[in-house]
Motif scaffolding. Structure first.
Motif, short mmCIF file in Angstrom:
data_model
loop_
_atom_site.label_atom_id
_atom_site.label_comp_id
_atom_site.label_asym_id
_atom_site.label_seq_id
_atom_site.Cartn_x
_atom_site.Cartn_y
_atom_site.Cartn_z
N LEU A 128 0.86 -1.18 0.00
CA LEU A 128 0.00 0.00 0.00
C LEU A 128 0.90 1.23 0.00
O LEU A 128 1.87 1.31 0.74
N ARG A 129 0.56 2.20 -0.83
CA ARG A 129 1.36 3.41 -0.91
C ARG A 129 1.20 4.26 0.36
O ARG A 129 0.13 4.30 0.97
N LEU A 130 2.27 4.95 0.72
CA LEU A 130 2.25 5.88 1.84
C LEU A 130 1.84 7.26 1.31
O LEU A 130 1.93 7.53 0.12
N PRO A 131 1.39 8.14 2.20
CA PRO A 131 0.99 9.48 1.75
C PRO A 131 2.21 10.31 1.32
O PRO A 131 3.35 10.02 1.70
N ARG A 213 -4.09 5.35 -0.18
CA ARG A 213 -2.83 5.53 0.54
C ARG A 213 -3.08 5.35 2.04
O ARG A 213 -4.18 5.63 2.52
N ALA A 214 -2.04 4.93 2.76
CA ALA A 214 -2.16 4.70 4.19
C ALA A 214 -1.88 5.98 4.96
O ALA A 214 -0.72 6.38 5.11
N TYR A 215 -2.92 6.62 5.46
CA TYR A 215 -2.75 7.87 6.21
C TYR A 215 -2.65 7.63 7.71
O TYR A 215 -2.20 8.50 8.45
N GLY A 216 -3.12 6.47 8.20
CA GLY A 216 -3.11 6.22 9.63
C GLY A 216 -2.88 4.77 9.97
O GLY A 216 -3.09 3.88 9.14
N VAL A 217 -2.43 4.52 11.22
CA VAL A 217 -2.28 3.18 11.78
C VAL A 217 -3.15 3.12 13.03
O VAL A 217 -2.96 3.91 13.97
N LEU A 218 -4.11 2.21 13.05
CA LEU A 218 -5.07 2.16 14.16
C LEU A 218 -4.37 1.88 15.49
O LEU A 218 -3.64 0.90 15.63
N ALA A 219 -4.62 2.76 16.48
CA ALA A 219 -3.92 2.68 17.76
C ALA A 219 -4.86 2.39 18.93
O ALA A 219 -4.76 1.36 19.58
N VAL A 234 0.54 8.75 9.76
CA VAL A 234 1.68 8.22 9.03
C VAL A 234 2.56 9.32 8.45
O VAL A 234 3.80 9.22 8.48
N VAL A 235 1.95 10.39 7.95
CA VAL A 235 2.73 11.43 7.29
C VAL A 235 3.76 12.06 8.23
O VAL A 235 4.84 12.48 7.80
#
Length: 248
Positions: A128-131, A213-219, A234-235
């Motif tokens: 998956l692409r990053l922002p 794009r992956a904007y976040g990681v669930l915490a 993520v950014v």
């Protein structure tokens, strides 16, 4: 009418196992080829599970509180209980949690997993692409949260099939009011404005996907209530992600 996807959130402790999708709609098999199912053993010897996502052929991004021993990732899965031909099960060679991760306030809750071997890219396995640098999400922007989780609040375990929720990015002031540890420069909070979707214990580390794009990681989220889920932004960690992948 398609089933309503409900997510609830629990406050997390280190190694608690994360957020888990409750109920909802099943995605088309292998349509989220970046999704990763992570199994590990926590400090108490308990088997745990987390979500994650492939960002490079030999690196998975997830939450730092998912750190444990005997870590293995399953790529290319739709049904995590089945032995699908598309699946690739790869041990983790090295876990790289962010050095400033704080399990008390969940800040910097992000971790890279270097795999023992490179994943083979297929229609079911793809990063998956990053922002882009400095990319931002405005309140109201609708994103997706895929993961494996319970289909009802009373289900004894998570579903075997990959599910997905649609969540709306919330205003930072609202999030700060609900979560005193919320840091707008490092976190995003997102939920369903109709309060039918949120997050629950089980599959932390999954991606908040916006524009593919992956904007976040669930915490983490709020204790036993329908509330926004908190995602590591993520950014804000792009330099660390890139330097860590290069170093290792």
């Amino acid at each position: 009418m398609p089933p309503i996807l409900i997510l609830l959130t629990f406050l997390l402790t280190l190694g608690a196992g994360g957020e888990e999708i409750i109920g909802g709609h099943e995605v088309k098999p292998h349509s989220r080829p970046y999704m990763t199912f992570i199994r590990y053993v926590d400090a108490n010897g308990t088997r745990k599970r987390c979500g994650g996502f492939l960002v490079k052929d030999n690196f998975v991004l997830t939450a730092a509180h998912c750190l444990g021993s005997s870590m293995k990732v399953t790529l290319g899965a739709h049904n995590i209980k089945a032995k699908e031909d598309t699946q690739q099960i790869i041990p983790v060679a090295k876990a790289i949690p962010h050095p400033d991760y704080n399990p008390v306030d969940w800040s910097n809750d992000i971790m890279l997993l270097k795999l023992e071997m490179r994943a083979k890219r297929t229609n079911a396995v793809r990063p998956l692409r990053l922002p882009k640098a400095n990319a931002q999400l405005k309140p109201g922007y609708v994103c997706r949260l895929p993961g494996w989780g319970r289909k009802s609040l009373h289900a004894p375990k998570g579903t075997d099939l990959l599910q997905e929720a649609e969540l709306s990015v919330q205003d930072d002031q609202k999030c700060k009011h609900l979560f005193r540890h919320y840091i707008k420069t490092k976190q995003i909070c997102a939920d369903d404005p109709k309060e039918k979707q949120a997050a629950f214990k089980g599959d932390s580390g999954g991606p908040l996907v916006c524009d593919n794009r992956a904007y976040g990681v669930l915490a983490y989220g709020k204790t036993k209530s329908i509330a926004p889920g908190i995602f590591t932004k993520v950014v804000s960690f792009l330099p660390w992600i890139r330097s860590s992948m290069k170093s290792f």
